[in-house]
Design a protein around this motif. Structure first.
Motif, short mmCIF file in Angstrom:
data_model
loop_
_atom_site.label_atom_id
_atom_site.label_comp_id
_atom_site.label_asym_id
_atom_site.label_seq_id
_atom_site.Cartn_x
_atom_site.Cartn_y
_atom_site.Cartn_z
N GLY A 298 67.95 8.03 21.45
CA GLY A 298 67.71 8.87 23.14
C GLY A 298 66.64 7.78 23.87
O GLY A 298 66.30 6.96 23.12
N ALA A 299 66.61 8.47 24.90
CA ALA A 299 65.37 7.37 25.68
C ALA A 299 64.08 7.98 24.80
O ALA A 299 63.46 6.67 25.42
N THR A 348 75.27 1.13 26.76
CA THR A 348 74.83 2.60 27.80
C THR A 348 75.24 2.71 29.28
O THR A 348 76.07 1.84 29.47
N ASN A 349 74.86 3.34 29.18
CA ASN A 349 75.69 4.17 31.01
C ASN A 349 74.70 3.88 31.69
O ASN A 349 73.21 3.21 31.14
N ARG A 351 72.00 5.44 33.62
CA ARG A 351 70.80 5.99 32.87
C ARG A 351 70.34 5.03 30.91
O ARG A 351 69.07 6.39 30.95
N ASN A 352 71.22 4.68 30.89
CA ASN A 352 70.50 4.15 29.31
C ASN A 352 70.74 4.99 28.48
O ASN A 352 69.72 4.49 27.88
N GLY A 353 71.98 5.56 28.44
CA GLY A 353 71.81 7.01 27.66
C GLY A 353 72.86 6.46 26.83
O GLY A 353 73.72 5.46 27.47
N ASP A 354 73.00 5.95 25.43
CA ASP A 354 74.09 5.77 24.88
C ASP A 354 75.99 6.48 24.89
O ASP A 354 75.65 7.07 25.03
#
Ligand code: ATP
Ligand code: CA
Ligand code: CA
Length: 422
Positions: A298-299, A348-349, A351-354
């Motif tokens: 996660g972040a 990643t998207n 929002r820097n999510g995987d």
């Protein structure tokens, strides 16, 4: 070219060569390794250690099955590179390469005539190189070394050793040892070799659907409407590293290199088992990249925190050096920003999510200087197509085009269509 090798047993045409290469490496590398570390000197960059092997053996070399000569180039420099910058364990390196005299040979030689061999555990690639590439690597070794030193996360091929075998009838074979970008334990579902050139850069789509191991090219990427799916953090880091790497390549006056992109789709997983045959032979010590905490990304994962820290460091010189990663993992890839997610870079998207894709990326084939041969090719190819879109353009232009293409194909970029020849 397929990524599955044919095993080299005693009956293989290249068995003797293979045996000599590995025996030479084993003796030369352990000899250097046995000495006490010291600071590098300028002479180390031009050094060459010679060994002569025969059936009897002598004080420097044990007896070998065949007669041959072996040269180890700049052993101290490569030792430093391996240990300090590429994070290889010396014993591990030698063991992987030489534990048993079995390597697998990768398909048939390409245009360049180079052969590729995998170490049994699939971590290392031995590539035979042309004499001119060999001379070139020696001439730029100092600059390469400095670049790696200041760019611990470089995407350029990691060279672990440079050697030469000379057979009794005089044939000389030069070779480098480098990192295999693709991990042994993951299926690569698509492979692209991207240059930013679009003339003739297409693998026939009808054949591609039948061959999952095909190495696709720029036009396949563009026509399939593909994007490198990276959120702002990873996009910025990758762009900055690619910028620096292509700056060096421009400066070194090389061209014809490419960004190799292997795509692993996590939903598809490893069920296609593309390399199962090779893997069976290569077990039991198979997966070398062991990551214990790949799921919790996660972040607030250590990687994400490290990346944010780098983003905050405004001094770009510091890119990467600030990253401190947990040592709980084994395998050298954990040390590299772009090879941390199961040996690669997880998509990643925004929002820097995987996302469920892992990229395996690197800049390969970096030893081609813009020689007169390439100049001629540029001239002739340029008569038939747009002089700026063909693959052999001068190094400065090549590097600029390469970098803008890579930026264009990342999410948020303009796409690669502008690079297409009309
Ligand atoms: P040419 O000069 O004709 O392009 P070459 O013999 O110099 O060919 P490369 O371009 O270095 O060969 O590599 C050919 C292919 O081998 C690549 O497209 C890729 O599929 C594979 N390959 C090369 N280097 C690596 C690597 N480090 N890791 C994984 N695969 C690699
Ligand atoms: Ca190439
Ligand atoms: Ca080449």
């Amino acid at each position: 070219r397929p990524l599955v090798g044919n095993l080299i047993g005693e009956d293989h045409v290249n068995y003797v060569l293979m045996y000599n290469m590995l025996t030479g490496i084993r003796i030369a590398v352990s000899r250097c390794q046995a000495k006490i570390r010291r600071e590098l000197t300028d002479e180390d960059f031009t050094a060459c250690h010679k060994y002569s092997f025969d059936i009897v053996g002598n004080e420097l070399t044990p007896s070998a099955k065949y007669d041959f000569k072996f040269k180890d180039y700049s052993p101290w420099v490569f030792r430093d590179l391996r240990e300090d910058y590429f994070h290889l364990d010396p014993a591990d390196y030698l063991l992987s390469l030489t534990a048993k005299y079995i390597l697998s040979e990768l398909g048939s030689p390409g245009k360049s005539g180079s052969f590729f061999y995998f170490s049994r555990d699939y971590r290392f690639i031995i590539k035979t190189i042309h004499h001119s590439e060999h001379k070139f690597l020696r001439s730029i070794l100092k600059k390469y070394y400095e670049h790696v030193k200041h760019n611990p996360h470089t995407l350029l091929s990691r060279f672990y050793g440079l050697h030469r075998v000379k057979l009794p009838h005089g044939r000389k074979i030069h070779f480098v040892i480098m990192n295999n970008l693709f991990p042994a334990h993951k299926d690569i579902h698509e492979t692209y070799d991207l240059k930013g050139s679009t003339v003739g850069r297409e693998y026939p789509e009808d054949k591609a659907s039948k061959n999952p191991r095909a190495v696709l090219k720029d036009l396949n990427w563009i026509n399939r409407g593909k994007t490198l799916e990276l959120g702002p953090e990873k996009r910025a880091l990758l762009t900055e590293q690619l910028r620096r790497d292509s700056e060096l390549l421009k400066q070194l006056h090389v061209m014809d290199y490419s960004l190799l992109v292997g795509i692993h789709n996590m939903e598809r997983g490893n069920r296609d088992n593309v390399r199962s045959n090779t893997l069976k032979v290569f077990s039991p010590e198979m997966p070398l990249i062991r990551r214990k905490h790949t799921q919790s990304k996660g972040a607030s994962s250590p990687d994400a925190i490290a990346m944010r820290r780098i983003m905050r460091e405004s001094d770009p010189q510091k890119l990467g050096v600030a990253v401190q990663l947990p040592d709980s993992d084994t395998g050298e890839r954990q040390h590299f920003l772009f090879y941390q997610d199961d040996g690669g870079l997880r998509a990643t998207n925004e929002r820097n999510g995987d996302l469920d894709v892992i990229y395996y990326l690197g800049v390969i084939d970096i030893l081609t200087p813009y020689t007169s041969f390439k100049k001629v090719e540029h001239f002739w190819k340029g008569l038939q197509a747009d002089r700026h879109k063909i693959s052999p353009v001068p190094p400065f232009e090549y590097g600029e085009r390469f970098f803008s293409f890579m930026k264009a194909i990342m999410r948020g970029g303009e796409g690669g269509a502008r690079f297409k020849a009309e």
